[in-house]
Enzyme design. Sequence first.
Site, mmCIF file in Angstrom:
data_model
loop_
_atom_site.group_PDB
_atom_site.id
_atom_site.type_symbol
_atom_site.label_atom_id
_atom_site.label_comp_id
_atom_site.label_asym_id
_atom_site.label_seq_id
_atom_site.Cartn_x
_atom_site.Cartn_y
_atom_site.Cartn_z
ATOM 1 N N GLU A 79 5.485 10.703 21.631
ATOM 2 C CA GLU A 79 6.628 10.954 20.699
ATOM 3 C C GLU A 79 6.067 12.456 20.207
ATOM 4 O O GLU A 79 5.072 12.481 19.810
ATOM 5 C CB GLU A 79 6.679 9.911 19.429
ATOM 6 C CG GLU A 79 7.767 10.116 18.331
ATOM 7 C CD GLU A 79 7.394 9.118 17.367
ATOM 8 O OE1 GLU A 79 8.462 8.421 17.227
ATOM 9 O OE2 GLU A 79 6.297 9.059 16.866
ATOM 10 N N CYS A 81 12.719 7.499 13.341
ATOM 11 C CA CYS A 81 12.381 6.873 14.589
ATOM 12 C C CYS A 81 13.316 6.893 15.859
ATOM 13 O O CYS A 81 12.867 6.454 16.859
ATOM 14 C CB CYS A 81 11.812 5.345 14.292
ATOM 15 S SG CYS A 81 12.883 4.670 13.067
ATOM 16 N N SER A 127 2.635 6.113 12.434
ATOM 17 C CA SER A 127 1.996 6.681 13.858
ATOM 18 C C SER A 127 1.669 5.662 14.592
ATOM 19 O O SER A 127 1.126 4.525 13.944
ATOM 20 C CB SER A 127 1.002 7.713 13.448
ATOM 21 O OG SER A 127 -0.172 6.953 12.916
ATOM 22 N N ARG A 128 1.577 5.775 15.814
ATOM 23 C CA ARG A 128 1.089 4.659 16.698
ATOM 24 C C ARG A 128 -0.500 4.550 16.567
ATOM 25 O O ARG A 128 -1.016 3.528 16.678
ATOM 26 C CB ARG A 128 1.208 5.458 18.055
ATOM 27 C CG ARG A 128 0.894 4.468 19.363
ATOM 28 C CD ARG A 128 1.457 5.170 20.597
ATOM 29 N NE ARG A 128 1.053 4.450 21.837
ATOM 30 C CZ ARG A 128 1.739 4.735 22.889
ATOM 31 N NH1 ARG A 128 2.610 5.591 23.097
ATOM 32 N NH2 ARG A 128 0.954 3.984 23.998
ATOM 33 N N GLY A 166 -2.275 4.889 13.665
ATOM 34 C CA GLY A 166 -2.284 4.052 12.552
ATOM 35 C C GLY A 166 -1.974 2.654 12.653
ATOM 36 O O GLY A 166 -2.821 1.697 12.271
ATOM 37 N N GLY A 167 -0.788 2.316 13.531
ATOM 38 C CA GLY A 167 -0.420 1.123 13.535
ATOM 39 C C GLY A 167 -1.255 0.203 14.468
ATOM 40 O O GLY A 167 -1.760 -0.854 14.377
ATOM 41 N N LYS A 172 0.959 -1.206 -0.128
ATOM 42 C CA LYS A 172 0.054 0.024 -0.004
ATOM 43 C C LYS A 172 1.012 1.285 -0.007
ATOM 44 O O LYS A 172 1.701 1.436 0.759
ATOM 45 C CB LYS A 172 -0.907 -0.048 1.378
ATOM 46 C CG LYS A 172 -1.671 1.261 1.769
ATOM 47 C CD LYS A 172 -2.548 1.787 0.685
ATOM 48 C CE LYS A 172 -3.034 3.239 1.119
ATOM 49 N NZ LYS A 172 -2.219 4.242 1.032
ATOM 50 N N GLU A 221 6.079 -0.493 13.380
ATOM 51 C CA GLU A 221 6.923 0.072 14.065
ATOM 52 C C GLU A 221 6.616 1.443 14.391
ATOM 53 O O GLU A 221 6.343 2.097 13.307
ATOM 54 C CB GLU A 221 8.330 0.256 13.222
ATOM 55 C CG GLU A 221 9.581 0.562 13.806
ATOM 56 C CD GLU A 221 9.815 1.862 13.525
ATOM 57 O OE1 GLU A 221 9.722 2.876 13.980
ATOM 58 O OE2 GLU A 221 10.946 1.863 12.290
#
Length: 523
Positions: A392, A302, A242-243, A245-246, A184, A265
């Site tokens: 973050e 990161c 991003s946190r 999205g993940g 994607k 990640e």
Amino acid sequence: MELAGLSFIGSQRGQTGSKVFHAINPATGAELEPAFQCASAAEVNTAAELAAAAFPAFCAKTGKERGAFIRAIAAEIEALGQTLTDRVMAETALPEPRVKGETARTCGQLRLFAGLIEEGSWLDARIDHADPERQPLPKPDLRSLLCGIGPVVVFGASNFPLAYSVAGGDTASALAAGCPVIVKAHSAHPGTSELIGGAVSRAVKATGMPEGVFSLIFGAGREAGMALVKHPVVCGVGFTGSRKGGRALMDAAAARPVPIPVYAEMSSINPVCLLAGALNERGAAIAAALHTSMLMGVGQFCTNPGLVLFDSSANAAPFREQLVKLTSAAACGTMLTAGICQAYQSGREKLVAHPAVKEVATATAAGGNTATPAVLETSAEAFIMNHELWDEVFGPCTLLVSCNGVAEMTLIIQSMEGQLTTAFHGTEADFAAARSLFAAAKNRAGRLIFNGYGTGLEVCPAIVHGGPYPATSDGRSTSVGTGAIMRWVRSVCWQDAPDALLPEELKEANPLGIGRLVDGKRC
Ligand code: NAP
């Protein structure tokens, strides 16, 4: 090289006529041509079905055959030359040396995985011969091997448009493991993605791989990515971003009728611990190196050092003065996208407005999509009590925390969430007195760094780029280095199988000549 703005659905291109989006040059705000067509639900489904159809044949290829395919991808990417560099720069505002360096890293990673699978011992082939005479029960013949899990979906990363996007580390490791890949594309760099997608597609044809081994899906918005994660034939997901999205992808994958692993990640503030002896001895030099690491890639790594724990019993004045001087004079670099820039500025402003935080230094704002570097400070007590300070802030911003010696630093590290890296700056005497700190950090981070910084990581077999949640979704994994292949495999064991039915790697005569563990001995 003309861009068509169409997805790659196996060996076919996507159709026009659906929803479109454009890349935006973050430095100028200008819309870049062409328009990219979002893949339809039917195209997403076809890509998944093709990947499932390709899996058995692709997985059955030898390591040498798959290695040749992966090497061909690297050669095709190199052949793109300046066309690729120009498009990456236009879509990301990254400078030319960084883009060229990242292209070299991408091709280096591909060749690293090709070398790994050509050699073959990564498969961890194990053979335990039968012993029919064993008492009280006979022992069967058991042979095991790592096998690819099936089609994998990869989400391209905004901050690594090459090394962690279409043919980046996630794709390279999954293809090496024998898993077809559906990428994607990140909507911030679709032209870069199409150029690389074309390179992979040519390599598929040139090396005779099954067509469904690679597809590339364009789609702004969340539908295409989510549809892929939920598709029944998909067996694993790789993600950097991003946190939020993940986590959404992890939750969707866990809620499937057949849950699948998501290797995401996501979020890390990478503590840097400054011990007393080092601060007294070389505070200004530490500040200069910290500043370089903090500003590298406009802080969009990161491994960016977002948190500095320093021993307040030391003379921190030279460190602080140098950091203030450098940060105040720092240039504001353009960020990757307007959204990332807005997220950075609001995250920084939220910290500045926090009653327990004071601003130590800030650069002069430059407007547009540029990030204003900043150094902020709080106390250890406030940091421990206020978990919103742990988030973050993706960009060139660092929070200093004054600590009452190693004991308080250790307490903070123990309390914090999982991290990709933790760094320590000390003298020999500092390190001898800080063993409890290192022990605590080992349980919270994937990589411990002594007298250095986490940015600019080495891609090699021993590297670990992972860490307990939320640094990654699964702290047992690495997304960089040859260990990344382990995310896409599972062990399969053959019991008392006739030699002719065994995979080549497990046949008695060892026709591929690979390293194996036979009856407990490496040979
Ligand atoms: P992102 O918003 O998480 O997006 C990453 C990719 O995942 C994109 O392709 C996006 O699709 C897709 N995606 C995100 N949420 C999804 C959902 N709910 N369902 C389906 N697909 C989804 O990350 P980003 O755009 O790269 O940057 C946004 C923020 O993420 C940054 O400001 C930063 O805070 C953080 N970030 C952190 C790191 C890190 O290494 N720590 C790296 C990059 C970004 P679209 O392309 O269609 O939007």
